[in-house]
Design an enzyme around this catalytic site. Structure first.
Site, PDB file in Angstrom:
ATOM      1  CG  HIS A  43      75.250  19.769   2.921  1.00 49.85           C
ATOM      2  ND1 HIS A  43      75.418  19.594   4.278  1.00 49.85           N
ATOM      3  CD2 HIS A  43      75.167  18.519   2.396  1.00 49.85           C
ATOM      4  CE1 HIS A  43      75.426  18.300   4.555  1.00 49.85           C
ATOM      5  NE2 HIS A  43      75.279  17.633   3.433  1.00 49.85           N
ATOM      6  CG  HIS A  69      75.399   8.614   3.511  1.00 54.10           C
ATOM      7  ND1 HIS A  69      75.927   9.469   2.568  1.00 54.10           N
ATOM      8  CD2 HIS A  69      74.475   9.333   4.190  1.00 54.10           C
ATOM      9  CE1 HIS A  69      75.341  10.653   2.656  1.00 54.10           C
ATOM     10  NE2 HIS A  69      74.466  10.602   3.640  1.00 54.10           N
ATOM     11  CE1 TYR A 124      76.016  14.585   9.397  1.00 56.24           C
ATOM     12  CE2 TYR A 124      75.496  16.484   8.043  1.00 56.24           C
ATOM     13  CZ  TYR A 124      75.676  15.127   8.186  1.00 56.24           C
ATOM     14  OH  TYR A 124      75.490  14.301   7.114  1.00 56.24           O
TER      15      TYR A 124
END
Length: 263
Positions: free
Chosen positions: A252, A226, A261
């Protein structure tokens, strides 16, 4: 007559599976959260607000873990209202959690991974998975379940089956196309999966994760799959990519998740 929450929840999960087409992993997560909270709801005679307060007081979960349970139960309590199993809306509130920076690999670490020369077969497979995830930002399960037929070298796209059985197409770089071409050319004739095990089946997650971490040990990096997805997303934004396109690439459902992010 009191509501039999377990019976209602089983009915709700059937709808999640057959009407909403949610994945077994998502359904399993919902059930796990429900089982954790159920004793507290029963002790409070269906008072979800105070049941959550009682659960929080046990200290079993930090704010992040607590909020996962709240997020998992919100669709269920909404379903209870829509199907007239409760008379008034049930409001579930999350806890305020601290903002934590998303861990990513440094540029020198990324370069070390790209230039790494694997030796054994399992090591080569794990390294290929690492390169794909660094280039595309796929989820681990998405990467490990890729089929040869999902790879479109001509148009430089990978077709991905994401969460909730939602398909999307993810672009790849010229460098990854070269590596994929050489990798697929070396696979046995009739191979189905891009990253197969010895028998040609989909590689087991635990085995692949172990091989990935071993490569990290060789390079002196604390590495897990991940982390590669986080690194891709962060570098995409640093390189001038916009958050809407990043949301589509990552798959997403909410742009709020992708916005992490940007920070």
């Amino acid at each position: 007559m009191p509501i039999d929450l377990e019976t209602l929840f089983r009915e709700y999960l059937r709808e999640c599976r057959y009407l909403r087409n949610l994945s077994p992993n998502t359904i399993g997560s919902y059930e796990h959260c429900f089982r954790m909270l159920l004793p507290f709801v029963n002790n409070r005679d269906g008072d979800w607000k105070h049941a959550l307060m009682d659960f929080a007081a046990t200290g079993r979960r930090n704010p992040g873990g607590f909020n996962i349970i709240v997020r998992s139960m919100k669709p269920f309590v909404k379903w209870l209202l829509e199907n007239q199993h409760v008379a008034t809306p049930i409001i579930l509130k999350k806890q305020k959690s601290p903002t934590v920076l998303i861990p990513v690999l440094t540029l020198p670490e990324v370069l070390m991974l790209i230039e790494y020369r694997p030796k054994a077969g399992r090591e080569r497979r794990a390294h290929m998975a690492i390169i794909v995830m660094l280039d595309c930002g796929l989820r681990t399960a998405e990467c490990l379940s890729l089929r040869i037929s999902d790879i479109d070298l001509d148009n430089m796209l990978i077709q991905v089956m994401g969460k909730g059985s939602r398909e999307r197409k993810v672009p790849i770089s010229l460098e990854l196309r070269k590596r994929l071409y050489l990798w697929m050319r070396a696979l046995p004739a009739g191979a189905v999966y891009l990253l197969p095990d010895r028998k040609g089946n989909r590689v087991d997650y635990d085995n692949a994760a172990h091989d990935c971490s071993r490569i990290g040990v060789d390079l002196g990096i604390k590495l897990h799959f991940h982390l590669l997805r986080h690194t891709f997303a962060t570098n995409y934004i640093r390189s001038g990519g916009d958050v809407v396109r990043l949301q589509r690439i990552l798959g997403h459902s909410s742009i709020t998740t992708t916005m992490r992010y940007v920070h």
